[in-house]
Design a protein around this motif. Structure first.
Motif, PDB file in Angstrom:
ATOM      1  N   ASP A  41     -35.738 -14.365  -5.865  1.00  0.00           N
ATOM      2  CA  ASP A  41     -36.531 -13.229  -6.337  1.00  0.00           C
ATOM      3  C   ASP A  41     -36.044 -11.975  -5.621  1.00  0.00           C
ATOM      4  O   ASP A  41     -36.253 -11.828  -4.417  1.00  0.00           O
ATOM      5  CB  ASP A  41     -38.009 -13.473  -6.049  1.00  0.00           C
ATOM      6  N   PRO A  42     -35.370 -11.049  -6.331  1.00  0.00           N
ATOM      7  CA  PRO A  42     -34.850  -9.861  -5.658  1.00  0.00           C
ATOM      8  C   PRO A  42     -35.949  -8.976  -5.071  1.00  0.00           C
ATOM      9  O   PRO A  42     -35.738  -8.321  -4.054  1.00  0.00           O
ATOM     10  CB  PRO A  42     -34.075  -9.111  -6.741  1.00  0.00           C
ATOM     11  N   GLU A  43     -37.115  -8.988  -5.693  1.00  0.00           N
ATOM     12  CA  GLU A  43     -38.212  -8.158  -5.178  1.00  0.00           C
ATOM     13  C   GLU A  43     -38.703  -8.690  -3.836  1.00  0.00           C
ATOM     14  O   GLU A  43     -38.929  -7.928  -2.904  1.00  0.00           O
ATOM     15  CB  GLU A  43     -39.355  -8.114  -6.192  1.00  0.00           C
ATOM     16  N   ALA A  44     -38.847 -10.016  -3.737  1.00  0.00           N
ATOM     17  CA  ALA A  44     -39.289 -10.614  -2.472  1.00  0.00           C
ATOM     18  C   ALA A  44     -38.236 -10.405  -1.394  1.00  0.00           C
ATOM     19  O   ALA A  44     -38.568 -10.084  -0.242  1.00  0.00           O
ATOM     20  CB  ALA A  44     -39.568 -12.105  -2.660  1.00  0.00           C
ATOM     21  N   PHE A  45     -36.973 -10.552  -1.748  1.00  0.00           N
ATOM     22  CA  PHE A  45     -35.905 -10.335  -0.772  1.00  0.00           C
ATOM     23  C   PHE A  45     -35.884  -8.873  -0.342  1.00  0.00           C
ATOM     24  O   PHE A  45     -35.684  -8.568   0.838  1.00  0.00           O
ATOM     25  CB  PHE A  45     -34.548 -10.731  -1.377  1.00  0.00           C
ATOM     26  N   GLY A  46     -36.104  -7.961  -1.280  1.00  0.00           N
ATOM     27  CA  GLY A  46     -36.146  -6.535  -0.944  1.00  0.00           C
ATOM     28  C   GLY A  46     -37.296  -6.208  -0.006  1.00  0.00           C
ATOM     29  O   GLY A  46     -37.140  -5.427   0.932  1.00  0.00           O
ATOM     30  N   GLN A  47     -38.457  -6.809  -0.265  1.00  0.00           N
ATOM     31  CA  GLN A  47     -39.604  -6.571   0.612  1.00  0.00           C
ATOM     32  C   GLN A  47     -39.347  -7.119   2.015  1.00  0.00           C
ATOM     33  O   GLN A  47     -39.686  -6.474   3.017  1.00  0.00           O
ATOM     34  CB  GLN A  47     -40.861  -7.216   0.021  1.00  0.00           C
ATOM     35  N   LEU A  48     -38.714  -8.304   2.100  1.00  0.00           N
ATOM     36  CA  LEU A  48     -38.379  -8.872   3.397  1.00  0.00           C
ATOM     37  C   LEU A  48     -37.388  -7.971   4.128  1.00  0.00           C
ATOM     38  O   LEU A  48     -37.539  -7.710   5.328  1.00  0.00           O
ATOM     39  CB  LEU A  48     -37.802 -10.275   3.226  1.00  0.00           C
ATOM     40  N   SER A  49     -36.397  -7.479   3.402  1.00  0.00           N
ATOM     41  CA  SER A  49     -35.402  -6.605   4.047  1.00  0.00           C
ATOM     42  C   SER A  49     -36.055  -5.308   4.531  1.00  0.00           C
ATOM     43  O   SER A  49     -35.686  -4.787   5.586  1.00  0.00           O
ATOM     44  CB  SER A  49     -34.251  -6.306   3.089  1.00  0.00           C
ATOM     45  N   GLU A  50     -37.017  -4.785   3.782  1.00  0.00           N
ATOM     46  CA  GLU A  50     -37.717  -3.577   4.238  1.00  0.00           C
ATOM     47  C   GLU A  50     -38.526  -3.842   5.498  1.00  0.00           C
ATOM     48  O   GLU A  50     -38.553  -3.007   6.405  1.00  0.00           O
ATOM     49  CB  GLU A  50     -38.624  -3.045   3.128  1.00  0.00           C
ATOM     50  N   ARG A  51     -39.172  -5.012   5.570  1.00  0.00           N
ATOM     51  CA  ARG A  51     -39.927  -5.338   6.781  1.00  0.00           C
ATOM     52  C   ARG A  51     -39.008  -5.453   7.984  1.00  0.00           C
ATOM     53  O   ARG A  51     -39.323  -4.953   9.069  1.00  0.00           O
ATOM     54  CB  ARG A  51     -40.710  -6.640   6.582  1.00  0.00           C
ATOM     55  N   ILE A  52     -37.859  -6.103   7.779  1.00  0.00           N
ATOM     56  CA  ILE A  52     -36.900  -6.244   8.880  1.00  0.00           C
ATOM     57  C   ILE A  52     -36.369  -4.877   9.288  1.00  0.00           C
ATOM     58  O   ILE A  52     -36.271  -4.565  10.480  1.00  0.00           O
ATOM     59  CB  ILE A  52     -35.757  -7.199   8.477  1.00  0.00           C
ATOM     60  N   ALA A  53     -36.027  -4.043   8.293  1.00  0.00           N
ATOM     61  CA  ALA A  53     -35.492  -2.712   8.602  1.00  0.00           C
ATOM     62  C   ALA A  53     -36.530  -1.868   9.329  1.00  0.00           C
ATOM     63  O   ALA A  53     -36.185  -1.115  10.245  1.00  0.00           O
ATOM     64  CB  ALA A  53     -35.046  -2.014   7.313  1.00  0.00           C
ATOM     65  N   ARG A  54     -37.794  -1.992   8.942  1.00  0.00           N
ATOM     66  CA  ARG A  54     -38.838  -1.253   9.647  1.00  0.00           C
ATOM     67  C   ARG A  54     -38.964  -1.728  11.093  1.00  0.00           C
ATOM     68  O   ARG A  54     -39.175  -0.927  11.998  1.00  0.00           O
ATOM     69  CB  ARG A  54     -40.185  -1.415   8.935  1.00  0.00           C
ATOM     70  N   PHE A  55     -38.838  -3.042  11.313  1.00  0.00           N
ATOM     71  CA  PHE A  55     -38.924  -3.570  12.671  1.00  0.00           C
ATOM     72  C   PHE A  55     -37.723  -3.119  13.495  1.00  0.00           C
ATOM     73  O   PHE A  55     -37.866  -2.787  14.673  1.00  0.00           O
ATOM     74  CB  PHE A  55     -39.012  -5.098  12.646  1.00  0.00           C
ATOM     75  N   LEU A  56     -36.538  -3.080  12.876  1.00  0.00           N
ATOM     76  CA  LEU A  56     -35.340  -2.668  13.604  1.00  0.00           C
ATOM     77  C   LEU A  56     -35.412  -1.204  14.026  1.00  0.00           C
ATOM     78  O   LEU A  56     -34.718  -0.796  14.951  1.00  0.00           O
ATOM     79  CB  LEU A  56     -34.083  -2.889  12.750  1.00  0.00           C
ATOM     80  N   GLY A  57     -36.234  -0.441  13.395  1.00  0.00           N
ATOM     81  CA  GLY A  57     -36.349   0.973  13.724  1.00  0.00           C
ATOM     82  C   GLY A  57     -37.467   1.290  14.691  1.00  0.00           C
ATOM     83  O   GLY A  57     -37.872   2.442  14.802  1.00  0.00           O
ATOM     84  N   THR A  58     -37.982   0.291  15.387  1.00  0.00           N
ATOM     85  CA  THR A  58     -39.101   0.540  16.301  1.00  0.00           C
ATOM     86  C   THR A  58     -38.663   0.399  17.751  1.00  0.00           C
ATOM     87  O   THR A  58     -37.646  -0.220  18.066  1.00  0.00           O
ATOM     88  CB  THR A  58     -40.247  -0.463  16.042  1.00  0.00           C
ATOM     89  N   GLY A  59     -39.466   0.929  18.636  1.00  0.00           N
ATOM     90  CA  GLY A  59     -39.233   0.782  20.061  1.00  0.00           C
ATOM     91  C   GLY A  59     -39.459  -0.649  20.515  1.00  0.00           C
ATOM     92  O   GLY A  59     -38.837  -1.118  21.479  1.00  0.00           O
ATOM     93  N   ARG A  60     -40.346  -1.376  19.825  1.00  0.00           N
ATOM     94  CA  ARG A  60     -40.611  -2.769  20.158  1.00  0.00           C
ATOM     95  C   ARG A  60     -39.328  -3.602  20.022  1.00  0.00           C
ATOM     96  O   ARG A  60     -39.037  -4.457  20.861  1.00  0.00           O
ATOM     97  CB  ARG A  60     -41.695  -3.318  19.233  1.00  0.00           C
ATOM     98  N   PHE A  61     -38.536  -3.328  18.963  1.00  0.00           N
ATOM     99  CA  PHE A  61     -37.276  -4.041  18.785  1.00  0.00           C
ATOM    100  C   PHE A  61     -36.322  -3.753  19.940  1.00  0.00           C
ATOM    101  O   PHE A  61     -35.676  -4.669  20.466  1.00  0.00           O
ATOM    102  CB  PHE A  61     -36.622  -3.657  17.449  1.00  0.00           C
TER     103      PHE A  61
END
Length: 188
Positions: A41-61
């Motif tokens: 499902d490209p939509e589910a994969f896209g949502q997962l990639s957005e969550r990962i990208a959001r996490f990669l852009g945080t100070g917590r990461f």
């Protein structure tokens, strides 16, 4: 007759070359003759990639990555040689960080592409809303202008009051004239 034959020829050529791609800015999902990958499902994969990208852009990461690197280096330098799994040049650590970066970059790009698509849709909706607002404003402007023109022809309260006072004064003068004629006719 030739138009029909031309249409048949074009359809036959299209069938021979394969289906035309609807959008050139998107990759093909499958090619005939090559190994097909499992469907996802490209939509589910896209949502997962957005969550990962959001996490990669945080100070917590950054904090977690720093902790992992410090523990890794500490494990392989401070502890006895029997438990080391990556000696001093830390080649395996470099490989792991490169692997993480090689996955992070496409995921971030995918998330940015999805955001660009959402921004494009929002801009189209904003443009349509703006066009509707402009059309509504122009309509209301025309209506206000028509009302102003109509108001110039409408009798206002002051106009009606002045007309009524004029009629009253004429009636009073007529009544005086009638009274005078009665008096003159009675005197005769």
């Amino acid at each position: 007759m030739r138009a029909r034959e031309g249409g048949r020829t074009q359809r036959a050529e299209a069938a021979a070359t394969g289906p035309a791609r609807a959008r050139l800015d998107q990759p093909r999902t499958a090619r005939p003759g090559l190994i097909t990958l499992p469907a996802y499902d490209p939509e589910a994969f896209g949502q997962l990639s957005e969550r990962i990208a959001r996490f990669l852009g945080t100070g917590r990461f950054i904090v977690w990555m720093t902790i992992v690197v410090v523990v890794w280096v500490g494990w392989n330098t401070v502890l006895p040689d029997q438990v080391h799994f990556d000696d001093y040049p830390f080649i395996f650590l470099t490989l792991m960080l490169s692997l993480q970066a090689s996955y992070a970059a496409p995921l971030i790009l995918l998330a940015q592409n999805r955001q660009d698509d959402r921004d494009r849709v929002n801009m189209e909706q904003d443009r349509a809303r703006s066009d509707r607002n402009i059309a509504d404003t122009e309509y209301l402007t025309r209506e206000v202008a028509a009302l102003r023109q109509g108001l110039g022809e409408v009798a206002t309260r002051a106009f009606i009051a002045s007309e009524l006072s004029g009629i009253r004064s004429e009636l009073q003068s007529l009544l005086k004239e009638i009274d005078e004629r009665r008096e003159t006719s009675e005197a005769l």
